[in-house]
Design a protein around this motif. Structure first.
Motif, PDB file in Angstrom:
ATOM      1  N   ILE A 124       5.614   9.434  -1.476  1.00 43.11           N
ATOM      2  CA  ILE A 124       5.856   8.665  -2.692  1.00 43.11           C
ATOM      3  C   ILE A 124       6.513   9.582  -3.713  1.00 43.11           C
ATOM      4  CG2 ILE A 124       4.796   7.377  -4.577  1.00 43.11           C
ATOM      5  CD1 ILE A 124       2.672   6.457  -2.662  1.00 43.11           C
ATOM      6  N   HIS A 160       9.851   4.621  -9.121  1.00 34.85           N
ATOM      7  CA  HIS A 160       9.321   5.295  -7.937  1.00 34.85           C
ATOM      8  C   HIS A 160      10.000   4.752  -6.688  1.00 34.85           C
ATOM      9  CE1 HIS A 160       7.120   1.555  -7.354  1.00 34.85           C
ATOM     10  NE2 HIS A 160       6.798   1.977  -6.142  1.00 34.85           N
ATOM     11  N   GLY A 190       8.115   9.796  -7.649  1.00 34.18           N
ATOM     12  CA  GLY A 190       8.117   9.130  -8.943  1.00 34.18           C
ATOM     13  C   GLY A 190       8.785   9.968 -10.015  1.00 34.18           C
ATOM     14  N   GLN A 208       9.255   4.908  -2.166  1.00 34.03           N
ATOM     15  CA  GLN A 208       8.291   5.248  -1.119  1.00 34.03           C
ATOM     16  C   GLN A 208       8.992   5.178   0.234  1.00 34.03           C
ATOM     17  OE1 GLN A 208       3.946   3.542   0.501  1.00 34.03           O
ATOM     18  NE2 GLN A 208       4.667   3.029  -1.561  1.00 34.03           N
ATOM     19  N   ILE A 235       1.315   0.895  -7.676  1.00 33.33           N
ATOM     20  CA  ILE A 235       2.000   1.567  -6.574  1.00 33.33           C
ATOM     21  C   ILE A 235       0.948   1.820  -5.504  1.00 33.33           C
ATOM     22  CG2 ILE A 235       3.386   3.539  -5.874  1.00 33.33           C
ATOM     23  CD1 ILE A 235       4.043   3.983  -8.833  1.00 33.33           C
ATOM     24  N   CYS A 239      -4.226   3.711  -4.497  1.00 36.81           N
ATOM     25  CA  CYS A 239      -3.415   3.437  -5.680  1.00 36.81           C
ATOM     26  C   CYS A 239      -2.880   4.764  -6.208  1.00 36.81           C
ATOM     27  CB  CYS A 239      -4.238   2.732  -6.748  1.00 36.81           C
ATOM     28  SG  CYS A 239      -3.284   2.331  -8.234  1.00 36.81           S
TER      29      CYS A 239
END
Length: 212
Positions: free
Chosen positions: A61, A74, A63, A76, A204, A195
């Motif tokens: 991930i 963000h 961001g 992923q 997210i 999370c």
């Protein structure tokens, strides 16, 4: 002749029976004709692993976070060490506001998890150095350390270096995401997921392999 040139860097589509012209813009452009460039960070990543099995599946991930802890955007993706060992991941991270707030400092936060058991693996922080530029281009080769090396790296010298731009990192003091800037109870991810943060009031979520 269809006027595909109308959308500049976007894709022209025709909507409805009257075939009204509309443009679908890529993330780095906006406007009714995709004629304006978004201020953004253009990031290229490659990953390497240490002592991880080639059949591991790693969730990554990325961001864009400012110095107040606000996550602006963000992305992923999933990294599999065997097939993806030479893969370059190209990512666009957009600022929340147009134009961006020049009084803030921005950092790219990157976190890696084992997708099979959602175990945290490592984290990196890459500063956005040239805040005055509308587009910042960053690239990094990130090394995912083995778990025993993460343990030995947790010393005072290493902790002082964590604010730098090094690309080999571990999380030493906490088992949860560093990217998250909101209370965990504000998240609405499923109980068997993690999370990682909240963007525009949306969670997210990092999901296990069996869910999306």
């Amino acid at each position: 002749m269809r006027q595909v040139w109308l959308c500049h860097q976007g894709t022209l589509i025709y909507v409805g029976q009257d075939e009204n012209k509309q443009c679908l813009c890529p993330p780095n452009y906006y406007g009714n004709r995709c004629q304006y460039q978004n201020q953004r960070v253009s990031l290229t990543l490659r990953l390497q692993n240490e002592n991880l099995g080639k059949f591991n599946v790693i969730g990554v991930i990325v961001g864009l976070v400012d110095n107040t802890g606000l996550i602006h955007s963000h992305e992923q993706f999933t990294y599999i060490p065997g097939p993806d060992c030479n893969t370059k991941f190209d990512i666009y991270l957009l600022y929340r506001d147009r134009p961006k707030d020049m009084t803030k400092n921005y950092t790219i936060h990157i976190e890696a998890y084992d997708k099979i058991n959602l175990r945290f693996l490592t984290t990196w922080k890459l500063p956005v150095k040239f805040n005055f530029m509308p587009v910042n281009r960053e690239s990094a080769l990130l090394v995912i350390p083995s778990l025993h090396k993460c343990h030995t790296l947790c010393n005072s010298k290493y902790l002082k270096q964590q604010n730098g731009s090094h690309t080999k990192s571990c999380q030493c003091q906490s088992n949860h995401s560093r990217m998250i800037s909101n209370s965990q109870d504000q998240c609405d991810c499923s109980p068997d997921s993690i999370c990682v943060g909240i963007v525009n009031k949306r969670s997210i979520c990092l999901c296990p392999l069996t869910k999306i």
